[in-house]
Design a protein around this motif. Sequence first.
Motif, PDB file in Angstrom:
ATOM      1  N   ASP A 105     -10.141 -13.422   8.033  1.00 10.98           N
ATOM      2  CA  ASP A 105      -9.126 -13.231   9.066  1.00 10.98           C
ATOM      3  C   ASP A 105      -8.293 -14.498   9.177  1.00 10.98           C
ATOM      4  O   ASP A 105      -8.747 -15.591   8.818  1.00 10.98           O
ATOM      5  CB  ASP A 105      -9.762 -12.952  10.440  1.00 10.98           C
ATOM      6  CG  ASP A 105     -10.530 -11.648  10.496  1.00 10.98           C
ATOM      7  OD1 ASP A 105      -9.965 -10.615  10.101  1.00 10.98           O
ATOM      8  OD2 ASP A 105     -11.693 -11.674  10.938  1.00 10.98           O
ATOM      9  N   ARG A 134      -7.486  -9.414   8.431  1.00 10.28           N
ATOM     10  CA  ARG A 134      -6.504  -9.235   9.507  1.00 10.28           C
ATOM     11  C   ARG A 134      -5.755 -10.537   9.759  1.00 10.28           C
ATOM     12  O   ARG A 134      -6.317 -11.625   9.651  1.00 10.28           O
ATOM     13  CB  ARG A 134      -7.206  -8.839  10.809  1.00 10.28           C
ATOM     14  CG  ARG A 134      -8.025  -7.568  10.754  1.00 10.28           C
ATOM     15  CD  ARG A 134      -8.873  -7.428  12.008  1.00 10.28           C
ATOM     16  NE  ARG A 134      -9.803  -8.551  12.162  1.00 10.28           N
ATOM     17  CZ  ARG A 134     -10.488  -8.826  13.276  1.00 10.28           C
ATOM     18  NH1 ARG A 134     -10.319  -8.071  14.361  1.00 10.28           N
ATOM     19  NH2 ARG A 134     -11.321  -9.851  13.328  1.00 10.28           N
ATOM     20  N   ARG A 193       0.837  -4.053   7.655  1.00  8.38           N
ATOM     21  CA  ARG A 193       1.116  -2.963   8.581  1.00  8.38           C
ATOM     22  C   ARG A 193       0.592  -3.362   9.954  1.00  8.38           C
ATOM     23  O   ARG A 193      -0.392  -4.104  10.079  1.00  8.38           O
ATOM     24  CB  ARG A 193       0.477  -1.647   8.131  1.00  8.38           C
ATOM     25  CG  ARG A 193      -1.024  -1.610   8.195  1.00  8.38           C
ATOM     26  CD  ARG A 193      -1.547  -0.219   7.833  1.00  8.38           C
ATOM     27  NE  ARG A 193      -2.993  -0.130   8.021  1.00  8.38           N
ATOM     28  CZ  ARG A 193      -3.577   0.175   9.163  1.00  8.38           C
ATOM     29  NH1 ARG A 193      -2.841   0.431  10.231  1.00  8.38           N
ATOM     30  NH2 ARG A 193      -4.891   0.236   9.264  1.00  8.38           N
ATOM     31  N   ILE A 194       1.253  -2.914  10.995  1.00  7.44           N
ATOM     32  CA  ILE A 194       0.861  -3.245  12.358  1.00  7.44           C
ATOM     33  C   ILE A 194      -0.272  -2.319  12.787  1.00  7.44           C
ATOM     34  O   ILE A 194      -0.103  -1.104  12.866  1.00  7.44           O
ATOM     35  CB  ILE A 194       2.053  -3.121  13.318  1.00  7.44           C
ATOM     36  CG1 ILE A 194       3.165  -4.099  12.922  1.00  7.44           C
ATOM     37  CG2 ILE A 194       1.611  -3.379  14.758  1.00  7.44           C
ATOM     38  CD1 ILE A 194       4.453  -3.921  13.713  1.00  7.44           C
ATOM     39  N   ALA A 195      -1.439  -2.915  13.058  1.00  4.83           N
ATOM     40  CA  ALA A 195      -2.598  -2.130  13.494  1.00  4.83           C
ATOM     41  C   ALA A 195      -2.690  -2.070  15.013  1.00  4.83           C
ATOM     42  O   ALA A 195      -3.257  -1.120  15.562  1.00  4.83           O
ATOM     43  CB  ALA A 195      -3.885  -2.728  12.924  1.00  4.83           C
ATOM     44  N   ALA A 196      -2.159  -3.082  15.698  1.00  2.81           N
ATOM     45  CA  ALA A 196      -2.212  -3.098  17.164  1.00  2.81           C
ATOM     46  C   ALA A 196      -1.124  -4.018  17.693  1.00  2.81           C
ATOM     47  O   ALA A 196      -0.763  -5.011  17.059  1.00  2.81           O
ATOM     48  CB  ALA A 196      -3.578  -3.564  17.657  1.00  2.81           C
ATOM     49  N   VAL A 227      -1.912  -7.380  15.789  1.00  2.58           N
ATOM     50  CA  VAL A 227      -2.950  -7.394  14.769  1.00  2.58           C
ATOM     51  C   VAL A 227      -2.354  -6.715  13.548  1.00  2.58           C
ATOM     52  O   VAL A 227      -1.948  -5.548  13.605  1.00  2.58           O
ATOM     53  CB  VAL A 227      -4.219  -6.658  15.222  1.00  2.58           C
ATOM     54  CG1 VAL A 227      -5.269  -6.670  14.103  1.00  2.58           C
ATOM     55  CG2 VAL A 227      -4.781  -7.295  16.487  1.00  2.58           C
ATOM     56  N   LEU A 228      -2.280  -7.462  12.447  1.00  2.00           N
ATOM     57  CA  LEU A 228      -1.722  -6.949  11.208  1.00  2.00           C
ATOM     58  C   LEU A 228      -2.826  -6.779  10.166  1.00  2.00           C
ATOM     59  O   LEU A 228      -3.742  -7.605  10.089  1.00  2.00           O
ATOM     60  CB  LEU A 228      -0.653  -7.905  10.647  1.00  2.00           C
ATOM     61  CG  LEU A 228       0.469  -8.315  11.601  1.00  2.00           C
ATOM     62  CD1 LEU A 228       1.445  -9.249  10.869  1.00  2.00           C
ATOM     63  CD2 LEU A 228       1.214  -7.114  12.151  1.00  2.00           C
ATOM     64  N   GLU A 229      -2.709  -5.735   9.382  1.00  2.00           N
ATOM     65  CA  GLU A 229      -3.626  -5.498   8.268  1.00  2.00           C
ATOM     66  C   GLU A 229      -2.822  -5.394   6.985  1.00  2.00           C
ATOM     67  O   GLU A 229      -1.624  -5.092   7.022  1.00  2.00           O
ATOM     68  CB  GLU A 229      -4.441  -4.225   8.502  1.00  2.00           C
ATOM     69  CG  GLU A 229      -5.342  -4.311   9.737  1.00  2.00           C
ATOM     70  CD  GLU A 229      -6.052  -3.007  10.027  1.00  2.00           C
ATOM     71  OE1 GLU A 229      -5.688  -1.969   9.408  1.00  2.00           O
ATOM     72  OE2 GLU A 229      -6.970  -3.012  10.860  1.00  2.00           O
ATOM     73  N   ALA A 231      -1.189  -3.844   3.969  1.00  2.78           N
ATOM     74  CA  ALA A 231      -0.724  -2.469   3.747  1.00  2.78           C
ATOM     75  C   ALA A 231      -1.267  -1.936   2.420  1.00  2.78           C
ATOM     76  O   ALA A 231      -1.580  -2.699   1.514  1.00  2.78           O
ATOM     77  CB  ALA A 231       0.792  -2.441   3.723  1.00  2.78           C
TER      78      ALA A 231
END
Length: 231
Positions: A105, A134, A193-196, A227-229, A231
């Motif tokens: 992370d 993340r 991608r935006i997770a939150a 929070v980004l993950e 893609a």
Amino acid sequence: MTATDYDDFADAYSAENESNLFNAYYERPEILRLAGDVSGRRILDAGCGSGPLSAALRSKGAAVTSFDVSAAMVDLARQRLGEDADLHVADLGGPLPFADAEFDDIVASLVLHYLEDWASPLAELRRVLKPGGRLILSVNHPSAYAIVYPDADYFAVTRYSEDYVMDGQTVILTFWHRPLHAMADAFAAAGFRIAAVSEPPPAANTPQELLPPDLYGRSFMCFLFFVLELA
């Protein structure tokens, strides 16, 4: 390069950061909440300042590597974290001294809004993040800029400076405002991608004297959290 030279007021900023509303009872608790259980995870603290977030993550069982562009801030972080801490002076605006896919992370606490260009920094953060990792970050809330500067162009990426009093010292911080869509576009272009998204209230243990009664326990325009993950 960052737009504000923290070497000039590292001690004052660090002292203010310890117990004020915005850092100690709003931003830092939310980053830790979003990070969740970090025990055994290898985490990069990008723009660590004097190390309070690194210390909190380490206390929760994470293996933490930290860097900041300010050598004075890194010195303060070493005093906090110990001589054996994995600390570096490095610029998020350039190549980072870490291997590909090195971290589970990454946290970037109130860092990106100092940068005009997000493409290179986000690409570097993506490079050093493991698959499934993340990027947890906070920035100045773009809507707050629109409220404070109603005559400014919200949709333009704009440089602006503000005066703050920190531990009795007046300092000037220089930021780059970005509209929300520009943030989202930058994340997507870098392969995230935006997770939150979070717009939290202050922490439950916020001292009542730090907040007006009508804001206690309520969200307010301050910082925006992602929070980004990969893609």
